[in-house]
Design an enzyme around this catalytic site. Structure first.
Site, PDB file in Angstrom:
ATOM      1  N   GLY A 131       0.816  -1.224   0.000  1.00 23.85           N
ATOM      2  CA  GLY A 131       0.000   0.000   0.000  1.00 23.85           C
ATOM      3  C   GLY A 131       0.843   1.265   0.000  1.00 23.85           C
ATOM      4  O   GLY A 131       2.076   1.210  -0.036  1.00 23.85           O
ATOM      5  N   TYR A 151     -15.093   4.217   7.616  1.00 27.60           N
ATOM      6  CA  TYR A 151     -13.655   4.215   7.891  1.00 27.60           C
ATOM      7  C   TYR A 151     -13.370   4.882   9.250  1.00 27.60           C
ATOM      8  O   TYR A 151     -12.655   4.328  10.094  1.00 27.60           O
ATOM      9  CB  TYR A 151     -12.960   4.966   6.758  1.00 27.60           C
ATOM     10  CG  TYR A 151     -11.485   5.187   6.904  1.00 27.60           C
ATOM     11  CD1 TYR A 151     -10.586   4.131   6.931  1.00 27.60           C
ATOM     12  CD2 TYR A 151     -10.967   6.492   6.953  1.00 27.60           C
ATOM     13  CE1 TYR A 151      -9.221   4.351   7.018  1.00 27.60           C
ATOM     14  CE2 TYR A 151      -9.607   6.719   7.037  1.00 27.60           C
ATOM     15  CZ  TYR A 151      -8.736   5.654   7.075  1.00 27.60           C
ATOM     16  OH  TYR A 151      -7.385   5.885   7.147  1.00 27.60           O
TER      17      TYR A 151
HETATM   18  C1  AKB Z   1      -8.316   8.980   3.536  1.00 29.59           C
HETATM   19  O1  AKB Z   1      -8.455   9.997   2.835  1.00 29.59           O
HETATM   20  O2  AKB Z   1      -9.203   8.138   3.703  1.00 29.59           O
HETATM   21  C2  AKB Z   1      -7.005   8.766   4.240  1.00 29.59           C
HETATM   22  C3  AKB Z   1      -7.022   9.293   5.631  1.00 29.59           C
HETATM   23  C4  AKB Z   1      -7.115  10.735   5.884  1.00 29.59           C
HETATM   24  O3  AKB Z   1      -6.945   8.539   6.542  1.00 29.59           O
HETATM   25  N1  AKB Z   1      -5.947   9.385   3.501  1.00 29.59           N
END
Ligand code: AKB
Length: 312
Positions: A9, A137
């Site tokens: 990654g 996320y």
């Molecule tokens: C995203 O944009 O999802 C990542 C982060 C800020 O964790 N780069």
């Protein structure tokens, strides 16, 4: 032996390269779900959700330290909600449990500015504040942080973490994040002289040059255990800028560069995140100091990418 999960990654590629320089190529086992090209040391295929295979590799290579980087980022996670939750959470438990058993002595797991949400103060976001993420996320990263702290406090697991801002580097491409535009823009500037941005021109987000991010990660991991007071995840400030400002930095060297704007679903994600971050805890506990500002980063990005793309 150090094990890096997700070595193919954006962060993994550069972290493996740097760790191998410091520790020796044969001391860092790179693993990923796919083969990695240009790999210069031991490599094994590993799906982060395959706990048995993880245990097998840890035993085979006598692994004592893990950098667990495999995750689905913010934009991609919105498209695969259940899978993102499963990957981001279950794989973390597999690693934390190995550390709880005492096999693994130290763990690095990245969190993100995505743990913050619309009710978090958006300027100079403090280390301890409201965390009400609205993305899959962000929810998974926040839950992960809580579990890291829980394992550290209840089972004495030495797990360390950074809330990465958007990361920008020339050696590797991000995949599926909201901050990805800030990498792509340099590539498109050199290849086409223009870029269509998926965020609005005044969308400020915290970002960081990869060299600083990798150094921060290694410095955090090398710091004495007793110095690590935050066991959830450390804020890292980085550089705060908007698409308009990064394009102005590119225009200093490429006056004809043009940017246009076509905001998509990622705009909403960006607007739920802080615009700038306060990182005095990292400065105090493990002497964190950033080196690259927007101008220095842009100069280096364009210089390095020109070499890679054979444009000199
Ligand atoms: C995203 O944009 O999802 C990542 C982060 C800020 O964790 N780069």
């Amino acid at each position: 032996m150090i094990l890096v999960i997700g070595a193919g990654g954006q962060v993994g590629q550069e972290l493996v390269e740097n760790l191998r320089k410091i520790k020796g190529a044969d001391k860092v086992l790179a693993t990923d779900i796919r083969e990695i090209k240009d790999n210069e040391g031991p490599f094994e295929l590993l799906n982060a959700l395959d706990e048995e295979r993880l245990k097998e590799l840890v035993e085979k290579y006598k692994v004592t330290e893990i950098y667990h980087l495999a995750a689905l980022l913010s934009a991609n996670a919105e498209k695969q909600v259940k899978f993102a939750w499963e990957l981001n959470m279950d794989s973390l438990f597999y690693v934390l449990d190995l550390a709880k058993e005492g096999v693994i002595k130290k763990v690095f797991w990245p969190s993100s500015i995505a743990v913050f949400g619309p009710n978090t103060p958006r300027q100079n976001t403090p280390q301890h504040t409201v965390t009400d993420p609205t993305t899959v996320y962000g929810i998974s990263k926040l839950a992960g942080e809580r579990w890291c702290e829980y394992y550290a406090k209840n089972y004495d697991v030495d797990v360390r973490s950074i809330r990465y801002p958007g990361l920008i580097g020339y050696k590797s491409m991000p995949g599926g994040g909201t901050t990805d535009y800030a990498v792509d823009i340099y590539h498109q500037a050199l290849e086409k002289g223009e870029y269509e941005c998926f965020l609005k021109e005044d969308t400020y987000l915290p970002m960081m040059y990869m060299e600083d991010a990798i150094r921060a990660t290694i410095e955090l991991m090398e710091a004495p255990k007793e110095n690590i007071k935050v066991r959830s995840s450390y804020n890292l400030g980085g550089i705060s800028f908007s698409p308009k400002e990064i394009s102005a930095a590119i225009q200093i060297q490429m006056p004809n560069f043009k940017i246009t704007y076509a905001p998509d679903f990622r705009q909403k994600i960006a607007e739920s995140w802080p615009q700038s971050i306060e990182d005095t805890a990292a400065q105090k506990d493990w002497n964190w100091k950033m080196k690259y500002d927007l101008e220095k980063m842009s100069t280096d990005m364009l210089k390095q990418l020109k070499i890679i793309k054979g444009l000199n």
